[in-house]
Design a protein around this motif. Structure first.
Motif, short mmCIF file in Angstrom:
data_model
loop_
_atom_site.label_atom_id
_atom_site.label_comp_id
_atom_site.label_asym_id
_atom_site.label_seq_id
_atom_site.Cartn_x
_atom_site.Cartn_y
_atom_site.Cartn_z
N GLU A 145 8.71 -1.41 8.37
CA GLU A 145 9.61 -0.49 7.69
C GLU A 145 9.09 -0.13 6.29
OE1 GLU A 145 11.58 -2.31 11.00
OE2 GLU A 145 10.52 -3.23 9.33
N VAL A 146 8.52 -1.11 5.60
CA VAL A 146 7.96 -0.83 4.27
C VAL A 146 6.78 0.12 4.39
CG1 VAL A 146 6.79 -1.84 2.28
CG2 VAL A 146 8.76 -3.01 3.30
N SER A 155 8.02 3.66 4.95
CA SER A 155 8.65 4.24 3.76
C SER A 155 7.61 4.61 2.70
CB SER A 155 9.68 3.28 3.16
OG SER A 155 9.07 2.11 2.66
N TRP A 156 6.60 3.78 2.52
CA TRP A 156 5.56 4.08 1.53
C TRP A 156 4.71 5.28 1.99
CZ3 TRP A 156 3.06 0.67 -2.50
CH2 TRP A 156 4.01 -0.19 -3.09
N CYS A 197 7.52 4.78 -4.68
CA CYS A 197 7.44 4.11 -3.38
C CYS A 197 8.52 3.03 -3.25
CB CYS A 197 6.05 3.49 -3.18
SG CYS A 197 4.75 4.70 -2.81
N CYS A 198 8.76 2.28 -4.31
CA CYS A 198 9.78 1.24 -4.27
C CYS A 198 11.18 1.84 -4.11
CB CYS A 198 9.72 0.39 -5.53
SG CYS A 198 8.34 -0.78 -5.57
N GLU A 253 11.38 2.91 -0.57
CA GLU A 253 11.44 1.70 0.26
C GLU A 253 12.85 1.13 0.29
OE1 GLU A 253 10.00 -2.90 -0.28
OE2 GLU A 253 8.59 -1.33 -0.86
N TYR A 271 15.03 3.29 2.44
CA TYR A 271 14.71 3.18 3.87
C TYR A 271 15.24 1.86 4.44
CZ TYR A 271 12.06 3.85 8.18
OH TYR A 271 11.71 4.03 9.49
N TYR A 320 15.73 -4.49 -3.45
CA TYR A 320 15.19 -4.86 -2.14
C TYR A 320 16.00 -5.99 -1.50
CZ TYR A 320 11.58 -6.25 1.29
OH TYR A 320 10.89 -6.57 2.43
#
Length: 220
Positions: A19-20, A23-24, A74-75, A78, A81, A117
């Motif tokens: 998943e990460v 998303s990135w 990106c974070c 992430e 997502y 997160y």
């Protein structure tokens, strides 16, 4: 006596590497000057490192300002997502957490991730009821060993140990001066003779043994 179990997140409680990576990769597509696909294997290879370390690895060809810009975006993507897709929980996770809580242990998460997160993990999978506190690299800007010690102290734990899946987790627990249990279900190996579990369902029994052995040891 207040006894606590502190957990690493990635590779210990769940696997969100796919998943990460998605998303990135989707986040980077929004940059016309970036041609990079982030794979699940790439994410697994850096799990356990702080977010700034990961950015320095993935975006080493860019200056510091650009690396931080890419990391922040990106974070953010992430977290969004993960909040809508979740990740893959380790087998027997909720049952194990419930059992540990019933045994009277207080449960915590300490991770090298960004703010939001851990919250997304807890929200999507409805596991917040099992954890009394959590700390991240994003919250303090400090290394995991410092954050483990901070979690122990601010929750006034008299006995505690840390559960993680990598050598870095072991070193962090050592720096925090608490025992370590290796979760062999995760990403890494640990180059030390330490207690271990091969599946989460073994943890309640291991925890009882760990705390029994701590009875004659100084408080944390």
């Amino acid at each position: 006596m207040k006894q606590g179990i502190l957990f690493d997140l990635d590779g210990t409680l769940w696997d969100s590497s796919e998943e990460v990576a998605i998303s990135w990769s989707e986040a980077l597509q929004k940059y016309s000057d970036i041609r990079m696909e982030i794979t699940t294997e790439m994410i697994q290879n850096v799990m356990g490192k702080s977010m700034t370390e990961i950015a320095d690895i993935f975006f080493e060809g860019y200056d510091l300002e650009k690396r931080r810009e890419l990391l922040e975006y990106c974070c953010e993507e992430e977290n969004n997502y993960i909040l809508s897709h979740g990740g893959k929980l380790m087998e027997g996770l909720e049952e194990t957490l419930k059992t540990l809580q019933q045994q009277g242990y207080f449960l915590y998460i300490v991770s090298n991730c960004q703010v939001g997160y851990i919250e997304a993990f807890l929200e999507y999978h409805k596991l917040g009821q099992y954890f009394d506190d959590y700390l991240s690299f994003g919250e303090t800007g400090r290394e995991k060993g410092y954050n483990i010690r901070l979690a122990v102290e601010r929750n006034q734990l008299e006995q505690a140990f840390y559960v993680g899946d990598t050598q870095g987790d072991y070193l962090a627990a050592t720096k925090a001066e608490i025992p370590f249990v290796h979760a062999k279900t995760g990403y890494g190996v640990v180059e030390a003779q330490v207690p271990y579990i091969e599946q989460l369902s073994e943890l309640p029994e291991v925890a009882k043994k760990m705390f029994d052995e701590m009875k004659d040891m100084p408080a944390t």
